[in-house]
Design a protein around this motif. Structure first.
Motif, mmCIF file in Angstrom:
data_model
loop_
_atom_site.group_PDB
_atom_site.id
_atom_site.type_symbol
_atom_site.label_atom_id
_atom_site.label_comp_id
_atom_site.label_asym_id
_atom_site.label_seq_id
_atom_site.Cartn_x
_atom_site.Cartn_y
_atom_site.Cartn_z
ATOM 1 N N VAL B 170 20.219 10.642 15.857
ATOM 2 C CA VAL B 170 21.640 10.366 15.607
ATOM 3 C C VAL B 170 21.829 9.007 14.941
ATOM 4 C CG1 VAL B 170 23.931 10.164 16.642
ATOM 5 C CG2 VAL B 170 22.283 11.802 17.573
ATOM 6 N N LEU B 171 21.110 7.991 15.402
ATOM 7 C CA LEU B 171 21.340 6.662 14.828
ATOM 8 C C LEU B 171 20.334 6.328 13.720
ATOM 9 C CD1 LEU B 171 22.395 4.575 17.960
ATOM 10 C CD2 LEU B 171 23.833 5.678 16.263
ATOM 11 N N LEU B 172 19.047 6.350 14.041
ATOM 12 C CA LEU B 172 18.070 5.997 13.003
ATOM 13 C C LEU B 172 17.974 7.086 11.930
ATOM 14 C CD1 LEU B 172 15.200 4.572 15.241
ATOM 15 C CD2 LEU B 172 17.167 3.379 14.280
ATOM 16 N N ARG B 173 18.353 8.326 12.319
ATOM 17 C CA ARG B 173 18.356 9.458 11.385
ATOM 18 C C ARG B 173 17.015 9.638 10.678
ATOM 19 N NH1 ARG B 173 23.567 6.616 9.887
ATOM 20 N NH2 ARG B 173 24.760 7.099 11.725
ATOM 21 N N THR B 174 15.964 9.574 11.466
ATOM 22 C CA THR B 174 14.638 9.871 10.941
ATOM 23 C C THR B 174 14.415 11.379 11.051
ATOM 24 O OG1 THR B 174 13.850 9.254 13.142
ATOM 25 C CG2 THR B 174 13.569 7.648 11.409
ATOM 26 N N PRO B 175 13.507 11.933 10.264
ATOM 27 C CA PRO B 175 13.252 13.380 10.377
ATOM 28 C C PRO B 175 12.777 13.700 11.791
ATOM 29 C CG PRO B 175 12.118 12.427 8.467
ATOM 30 C CD PRO B 175 12.654 11.284 9.275
ATOM 31 N N PRO B 176 13.110 14.886 12.296
ATOM 32 C CA PRO B 176 12.709 15.215 13.665
ATOM 33 C C PRO B 176 11.193 15.178 13.832
ATOM 34 C CG PRO B 176 13.839 17.074 12.598
ATOM 35 C CD PRO B 176 13.888 15.934 11.651
ATOM 36 N N ASP B 177 10.748 14.578 14.908
ATOM 37 C CA ASP B 177 9.326 14.495 15.233
ATOM 38 C C ASP B 177 9.054 15.563 16.292
ATOM 39 O OD1 ASP B 177 6.929 13.974 16.459
ATOM 40 O OD2 ASP B 177 7.323 11.838 16.817
ATOM 41 N N PRO B 178 8.274 16.594 15.926
ATOM 42 C CA PRO B 178 8.093 17.708 16.871
ATOM 43 C C PRO B 178 7.426 17.289 18.178
ATOM 44 C CG PRO B 178 6.611 17.908 14.979
ATOM 45 C CD PRO B 178 7.565 16.796 14.665
ATOM 46 N N HIS B 179 6.727 16.149 18.167
ATOM 47 C CA HIS B 179 6.061 15.707 19.390
ATOM 48 C C HIS B 179 6.970 14.878 20.288
ATOM 49 C CE1 HIS B 179 2.419 17.252 17.811
ATOM 50 N NE2 HIS B 179 2.378 16.408 16.807
ATOM 51 N N LEU B 180 8.076 14.385 19.740
ATOM 52 C CA LEU B 180 8.872 13.426 20.501
ATOM 53 C C LEU B 180 9.443 13.987 21.808
ATOM 54 C CD1 LEU B 180 9.888 10.522 20.665
ATOM 55 C CD2 LEU B 180 11.899 11.210 19.353
ATOM 56 N N PRO B 181 9.951 15.227 21.833
ATOM 57 C CA PRO B 181 10.485 15.724 23.111
ATOM 58 C C PRO B 181 9.459 15.638 24.247
ATOM 59 C CG PRO B 181 11.185 17.165 21.328
ATOM 60 C CD PRO B 181 10.199 16.189 20.730
ATOM 61 N N ASP B 182 8.240 16.110 23.993
ATOM 62 C CA ASP B 182 7.211 16.045 25.031
ATOM 63 C C ASP B 182 6.813 14.600 25.312
ATOM 64 O OD1 ASP B 182 7.099 18.790 25.302
ATOM 65 O OD2 ASP B 182 5.515 19.027 23.799
ATOM 66 N N HIS B 183 6.692 13.836 24.249
ATOM 67 C CA HIS B 183 6.205 12.478 24.432
ATOM 68 C C HIS B 183 7.182 11.628 25.241
ATOM 69 C CE1 HIS B 183 4.839 8.427 23.576
ATOM 70 N NE2 HIS B 183 3.663 8.980 23.410
ATOM 71 N N ALA B 184 8.451 11.715 24.890
ATOM 72 C CA ALA B 184 9.454 10.914 25.617
ATOM 73 C C ALA B 184 9.541 11.367 27.070
ATOM 74 C CB ALA B 184 10.812 11.032 24.923
ATOM 75 N N ALA B 185 9.385 12.672 27.303
ATOM 76 C CA ALA B 185 9.398 13.185 28.676
ATOM 77 C C ALA B 185 8.205 12.645 29.458
ATOM 78 C CB ALA B 185 9.362 14.715 28.649
ATOM 79 N N ARG B 186 7.033 12.698 28.827
ATOM 80 C CA ARG B 186 5.829 12.247 29.532
ATOM 81 C C ARG B 186 5.902 10.746 29.823
ATOM 82 N NH1 ARG B 186 1.445 13.931 26.126
ATOM 83 N NH2 ARG B 186 1.696 11.870 25.210
ATOM 84 N N THR B 187 6.411 9.990 28.866
ATOM 85 C CA THR B 187 6.525 8.541 29.067
ATOM 86 C C THR B 187 7.442 8.222 30.246
ATOM 87 O OG1 THR B 187 6.169 8.153 26.719
ATOM 88 C CG2 THR B 187 7.232 6.386 27.963
ATOM 89 N N ALA B 188 8.600 8.889 30.285
ATOM 90 C CA ALA B 188 9.547 8.624 31.378
ATOM 91 C C ALA B 188 8.971 9.083 32.715
ATOM 92 C CB ALA B 188 10.876 9.319 31.093
ATOM 93 N N ALA B 189 8.303 10.219 32.727
ATOM 94 C CA ALA B 189 7.728 10.720 33.979
ATOM 95 C C ALA B 189 6.638 9.783 34.485
ATOM 96 C CB ALA B 189 7.174 12.130 33.772
ATOM 97 N N LEU B 190 5.850 9.281 33.547
ATOM 98 C CA LEU B 190 4.780 8.342 33.910
ATOM 99 C C LEU B 190 5.367 7.071 34.526
ATOM 100 C CD1 LEU B 190 1.656 7.907 33.495
ATOM 101 C CD2 LEU B 190 2.221 6.849 31.307
ATOM 102 N N ALA B 191 6.368 6.522 33.861
ATOM 103 C CA ALA B 191 6.998 5.301 34.388
ATOM 104 C C ALA B 191 7.663 5.587 35.733
ATOM 105 C CB ALA B 191 8.020 4.775 33.379
ATOM 106 N N ALA B 192 8.276 6.764 35.857
ATOM 107 C CA ALA B 192 8.955 7.115 37.110
ATOM 108 C C ALA B 192 7.962 7.232 38.261
ATOM 109 C CB ALA B 192 9.724 8.422 36.937
ATOM 110 N N SER B 193 6.827 7.865 37.995
ATOM 111 C CA SER B 193 5.811 8.004 39.044
ATOM 112 C C SER B 193 5.303 6.636 39.479
ATOM 113 C CB SER B 193 4.629 8.840 38.549
ATOM 114 O OG SER B 193 5.084 10.086 38.097
ATOM 115 N N ALA B 194 5.293 5.690 38.558
ATOM 116 C CA ALA B 194 4.856 4.335 38.877
ATOM 117 C C ALA B 194 5.964 3.522 39.538
ATOM 118 C CB ALA B 194 4.369 3.634 37.613
#
Lengths: 203, 203
Positions: B170-194
């Motif tokens: 929405v803001l940076l308006r970069t082309p969609p990164d197909p890995h980002l949904p999984d990656h952002a989820a994994r990053t948040a889950a990792l930080a949350a578990s910690a």
């Protein structure tokens, strides 16, 4: 990360002086009236510059906004250096939060304008790209200090650290949370130390 | 998280039917022409409803947009349940990325419109608030499974997991990164578990 830098020194001759006057006037009008109140005539009047000059040189309101954004990127800004990844990201986030909540709300108005004007959109994206590129040194310093794995994806880490501020303040438009800059920085640094942004983790 | 749900069944009488026709027309016009091309008259014509009815009931374009957003929240959407925190966040992020990159770009146009119209702004914020509130069950389920500390700040975790998608698209308006949904989820889950979102870590 502040898109709208304060008025800078004015080297050069008449052309540079007129540009500085006009861009100051754009920022002031935008801060007071937002995009809807921004007109070429008001900018010319406020800057004390002939209307014809403003039309000839900037074309339209989008051209004025794009030049404000381009001027903001034409500085020697460097990301904070606090000697730790978490500290650097936190200091960066505090700068972003301060810019997004500043009064008058020039940065927020420029972001909003980027949804209205194609020229402002392109200039805003150029500015963000430039700022994020400059911020990559935060990650390379952390790698050098041994805080992060060598093949850390700097851009992804920087987006993760800063995105919550933009999301809360620009899209969700919740009141600023004074803890969020530190918290988002700490979360991203924690995930980064655990290898969440190591390049071989893609996907 | 999709703000603009597909046309739903049409219970009720004439009033409900007219509303459905008009809101379908708003979505179609918005998808084709964006905010700038959205007019009361075009919506009335497309919906096959009298102009006077549209003006009387919705007032202006902002009123139409707000009603589309309110209608989108009036559903029985629940966040995905995949039996793991990381899986739930990833599935949620895939829904968000799909909505933000859909063609025609109705969701993106509604977000852009929220920078133009105060009524759309308020309705968009209500919708997001409702969606994030519904998503908190993702976190309480993870706490129940023992994946997270009991006093985890659900909202902060959800923002951290989803913000990178909104920021990029929405803001940076970069082309969609197909890995980002999984990656952002994994990053948040990792930080949350910690423990990054444990309530006593505030500040």
């Amino acid at each position: 990360m502040t898109p709208a830098a304060p008025p800078t020194r004015r080297p050069g001759g008449r052309t540079a002086r007129i540009r500085a006057q006009v861009l100051d006037a754009v920022r002031a009008e935008l801060g007071e009236h937002g995009y809807d109140g921004l007109t070429m005539d008001a900018v010319a009047a406020r800057a004390g510059v002939h209307r014809a000059t403003v039309y000839r040189r900037w074309g339209d309101v989008g051209g004025l906004l794009a030049d404000v954004l381009d001027a903001a990127g034409d500085d020697d800004w460097q990301p904070p250096d606090t000697a730790s990844l978490k500290g650097d990201l936190a200091a960066l986030n505090h700068e972003i939060q301060a810019a997004l909540t500043a009064q008058p709300p020039i940065v927020a108005a420029l972001i909003a304008a980027s949804f209205r004007s194609e020229k402002a959109d392109h200039a805003q994206r150029r500015l963000w790209e430039d700022r994020y590129a400059r911020c990559e040194i935060i990650v390379s310093r952390a790698v050098r200090r041994g805080e992060l794995p060598p093949r850390t994806d700097a851009r992804r880490l920087l987006i993760a650290a800063t995105a919550p501020l933009y999301h809360q303040l620009v899209l969700l438009r919740t009141p600023p949370d004074p803890h969020l800059p530190d918290h988002a920085a700490r979360t991203a640094a924690l995930a980064a130390s655990a290898g969440a942004f190591a390049d071989d983790q893609g996907g």
